[in-house]
Design a protein around this motif. Sequence first.
Motif, PDB file in Angstrom:
ATOM      1  N   MET A 173       0.845  -1.208   0.000  1.00  0.00           N
ATOM      2  CA  MET A 173       0.000   0.000   0.000  1.00  0.00           C
ATOM      3  C   MET A 173       0.874   1.248   0.000  1.00  0.00           C
ATOM      4  N   ASN A 174       0.583   2.197  -0.861  1.00  0.00           N
ATOM      5  CA  ASN A 174       1.387   3.419  -0.956  1.00  0.00           C
ATOM      6  C   ASN A 174       0.806   4.498  -0.046  1.00  0.00           C
ATOM      7  N   THR A 175       1.575   4.872   0.965  1.00  0.00           N
ATOM      8  CA  THR A 175       1.110   5.894   1.914  1.00  0.00           C
ATOM      9  C   THR A 175       1.820   7.219   1.691  1.00  0.00           C
ATOM     10  N   ARG A 176       2.507   7.360   0.562  1.00  0.00           N
ATOM     11  CA  ARG A 176       3.222   8.606   0.287  1.00  0.00           C
ATOM     12  C   ARG A 176       2.234   9.756   0.180  1.00  0.00           C
ATOM     13  N   PRO A 177       2.487  10.861   0.880  1.00  0.00           N
ATOM     14  CA  PRO A 177       1.571  11.999   0.789  1.00  0.00           C
ATOM     15  C   PRO A 177       1.631  12.635  -0.587  1.00  0.00           C
ATOM     16  N   PRO A 178       0.545  13.221  -1.048  1.00  0.00           N
ATOM     17  CA  PRO A 178       0.543  13.869  -2.363  1.00  0.00           C
ATOM     18  C   PRO A 178       1.483  15.075  -2.375  1.00  0.00           C
ATOM     19  N   THR A 179       2.008  15.381  -3.547  1.00  0.00           N
ATOM     20  CA  THR A 179       2.921  16.504  -3.701  1.00  0.00           C
ATOM     21  C   THR A 179       2.196  17.725  -4.255  1.00  0.00           C
ATOM     22  N   LEU A 180       2.893  18.850  -4.203  1.00  0.00           N
ATOM     23  CA  LEU A 180       2.351  20.095  -4.749  1.00  0.00           C
ATOM     24  C   LEU A 180       2.068  19.945  -6.241  1.00  0.00           C
ATOM     25  N   GLU A 181       2.978  19.242  -6.952  1.00  0.00           N
ATOM     26  CA  GLU A 181       2.801  19.052  -8.399  1.00  0.00           C
ATOM     27  C   GLU A 181       1.539  18.252  -8.690  1.00  0.00           C
ATOM     28  N   GLU A 182       1.251  17.243  -7.847  1.00  0.00           N
ATOM     29  CA  GLU A 182       0.066  16.422  -8.065  1.00  0.00           C
ATOM     30  C   GLU A 182      -1.213  17.227  -7.835  1.00  0.00           C
ATOM     31  N   VAL A 183      -1.184  18.106  -6.848  1.00  0.00           N
ATOM     32  CA  VAL A 183      -2.333  18.992  -6.625  1.00  0.00           C
ATOM     33  C   VAL A 183      -2.527  19.897  -7.846  1.00  0.00           C
ATOM     34  N   ALA A 184      -1.414  20.467  -8.339  1.00  0.00           N
ATOM     35  CA  ALA A 184      -1.493  21.360  -9.503  1.00  0.00           C
ATOM     36  C   ALA A 184      -2.038  20.622 -10.720  1.00  0.00           C
ATOM     37  N   GLN A 185      -1.556  19.378 -10.926  1.00  0.00           N
ATOM     38  CA  GLN A 185      -2.026  18.595 -12.072  1.00  0.00           C
ATOM     39  C   GLN A 185      -3.512  18.294 -11.953  1.00  0.00           C
ATOM     40  N   ARG A 186      -3.956  17.914 -10.757  1.00  0.00           N
ATOM     41  CA  ARG A 186      -5.370  17.606 -10.552  1.00  0.00           C
ATOM     42  C   ARG A 186      -6.231  18.847 -10.788  1.00  0.00           C
ATOM     43  N   ALA A 187      -5.731  20.001 -10.353  1.00  0.00           N
ATOM     44  CA  ALA A 187      -6.502  21.242 -10.487  1.00  0.00           C
ATOM     45  C   ALA A 187      -6.372  21.866 -11.870  1.00  0.00           C
ATOM     46  N   ALA A 209      -8.690  18.821  -1.295  1.00  0.00           N
ATOM     47  CA  ALA A 209      -9.623  17.981  -0.539  1.00  0.00           C
ATOM     48  C   ALA A 209      -9.630  16.555  -1.069  1.00  0.00           C
ATOM     49  N   GLU A 210      -9.637  16.398  -2.396  1.00  0.00           N
ATOM     50  CA  GLU A 210      -9.692  15.062  -2.992  1.00  0.00           C
ATOM     51  C   GLU A 210      -8.415  14.259  -2.718  1.00  0.00           C
ATOM     52  N   LEU A 211      -7.271  14.936  -2.756  1.00  0.00           N
ATOM     53  CA  LEU A 211      -5.992  14.234  -2.581  1.00  0.00           C
ATOM     54  C   LEU A 211      -5.565  14.146  -1.119  1.00  0.00           C
ATOM     55  N   GLY A 212      -6.195  14.931  -0.265  1.00  0.00           N
ATOM     56  CA  GLY A 212      -5.785  14.938   1.131  1.00  0.00           C
ATOM     57  C   GLY A 212      -4.437  15.601   1.330  1.00  0.00           C
ATOM     58  N   TYR A 213      -4.165  16.639   0.517  1.00  0.00           N
ATOM     59  CA  TYR A 213      -2.869  17.321   0.591  1.00  0.00           C
ATOM     60  C   TYR A 213      -2.779  18.169   1.859  1.00  0.00           C
ATOM     61  N   LYS A 245     -12.141  30.878 -10.039  1.00  0.00           N
ATOM     62  CA  LYS A 245     -12.204  29.563 -10.667  1.00  0.00           C
ATOM     63  C   LYS A 245     -10.982  28.731 -10.299  1.00  0.00           C
ATOM     64  N   ALA A 246      -9.776  29.350 -10.398  1.00  0.00           N
ATOM     65  CA  ALA A 246      -8.541  28.628 -10.072  1.00  0.00           C
ATOM     66  C   ALA A 246      -8.503  28.277  -8.593  1.00  0.00           C
ATOM     67  N   ARG A 247      -8.915  29.224  -7.754  1.00  0.00           N
ATOM     68  CA  ARG A 247      -8.906  28.974  -6.307  1.00  0.00           C
ATOM     69  C   ARG A 247      -9.818  27.788  -5.962  1.00  0.00           C
ATOM     70  N   ARG A 248     -11.005  27.751  -6.580  1.00  0.00           N
ATOM     71  CA  ARG A 248     -11.930  26.666  -6.299  1.00  0.00           C
ATOM     72  C   ARG A 248     -11.371  25.327  -6.778  1.00  0.00           C
ATOM     73  N   ALA A 249     -10.728  25.318  -7.949  1.00  0.00           N
ATOM     74  CA  ALA A 249     -10.156  24.078  -8.485  1.00  0.00           C
ATOM     75  C   ALA A 249      -9.055  23.544  -7.570  1.00  0.00           C
ATOM     76  N   VAL A 250      -8.239  24.452  -7.038  1.00  0.00           N
ATOM     77  CA  VAL A 250      -7.170  24.041  -6.122  1.00  0.00           C
ATOM     78  C   VAL A 250      -7.752  23.496  -4.827  1.00  0.00           C
ATOM     79  N   GLU A 251      -8.752  24.175  -4.292  1.00  0.00           N
ATOM     80  CA  GLU A 251      -9.371  23.724  -3.037  1.00  0.00           C
ATOM     81  C   GLU A 251      -9.985  22.332  -3.192  1.00  0.00           C
ATOM     82  N   ILE A 252     -10.602  22.071  -4.337  1.00  0.00           N
ATOM     83  CA  ILE A 252     -11.190  20.754  -4.592  1.00  0.00           C
ATOM     84  C   ILE A 252     -10.094  19.690  -4.688  1.00  0.00           C
ATOM     85  N   ALA A 253      -9.001  20.032  -5.420  1.00  0.00           N
ATOM     86  CA  ALA A 253      -7.898  19.075  -5.580  1.00  0.00           C
ATOM     87  C   ALA A 253      -7.261  18.748  -4.240  1.00  0.00           C
TER      88      ALA A 253
END
Length: 333
Positions: A1-15, A45-49, A35-43
């Motif tokens: 199981m991969n427990t590595r925390p998400p990175t800033l780049e992964e949040v940016a890619q998701r958003a 929350a989804e990734l648990g960053y 719009k960008a702020r909302r996309a980042v906030e969603i990413a």
Amino acid sequence: MNTRPPTLEEVAQRAGVSTGTVSRVINNARHVSAKARRAVEIAIAELGYVPNTAARSLATQRRGAVVLAISSDDPALFANLFFAEVITGVNAVIEETDLQLMLVLAASERGRARLARVLQSRGVDGVMLLALKENDPLSKMTEESGLPTVHGGRSLDRTPQWYVDADNRGGARSAVEHLISSGRKNIGTITGELDTHAGTSRYLGFREAVVLAGLSDQRVAHGDFSEASGAAGMKLLLDDHPDLDAVFVASDAMATGALAVLQEHGKRVPEDVAVVGFNDIVTAKHTQPALTTVRQPIEALGREMTRMLVRLLNGEQPTSLILPTELVIRDSA
């Protein structure tokens, strides 16, 4: 199981935004669209960053500026297309952020004192260093400042923690191997400054190729990467080695000077003397004849330096890079 925390780049890619935008949202910065702020906030929350709290604390105290310090006080610096392309790459990434870019020419005592004042006053958040020489005081100065620092290239006396460089040695070796494969036997070189990592690495690449081929490595003239030194070096090689049939020149600027001297001496290129340069600056394809050269990704060097520094400012731990080089065959060899 991969427990590595998400990175800033992964949040940016998701958003679907840049890492700089993510950082600005995390730090409640202005100039971020709803719009960008909302996309980042969603990413997030989804990734648990979870933002790096230490980095966030530092971010709230930022000056919003970085410095590019070049170990040169040459007034003709901006006529050097290598530096022009590096700065273009740096600026391309800076424009994606809220950072301001400060440029300091810091080879003279006055230039170093100016940089020292900037560092001591914490007038910038991070530093990029370029064109360092052996035992260059800029390395110690920035190290003592404690500011995040990225080196463009390496110095001879130390390998910095964070740097972006090109494969200078491998590129030079491929250039000379090309000359050897075309039947050249009496190959010389005009070196760059040998108190720089780039100059020494390109010279070592030349020596490796000729020695492994059983050829002489004694046809050497020393330059300083400038067109004038390339001309002077070419004159010296022609005087000392009239049997010369090829030359590897450690920069395109020097190769331009060498081509002019060969023409003055009635030498045909490449029939009498083949010439290979290094860098592939924009004018290389317009020399007479068009210059065969080793392409290093100069603009990418500037971009990757800046991206690495931005990542450091965001509390990340980037990995240093060595960018590949490529032999570009044109008419001169």
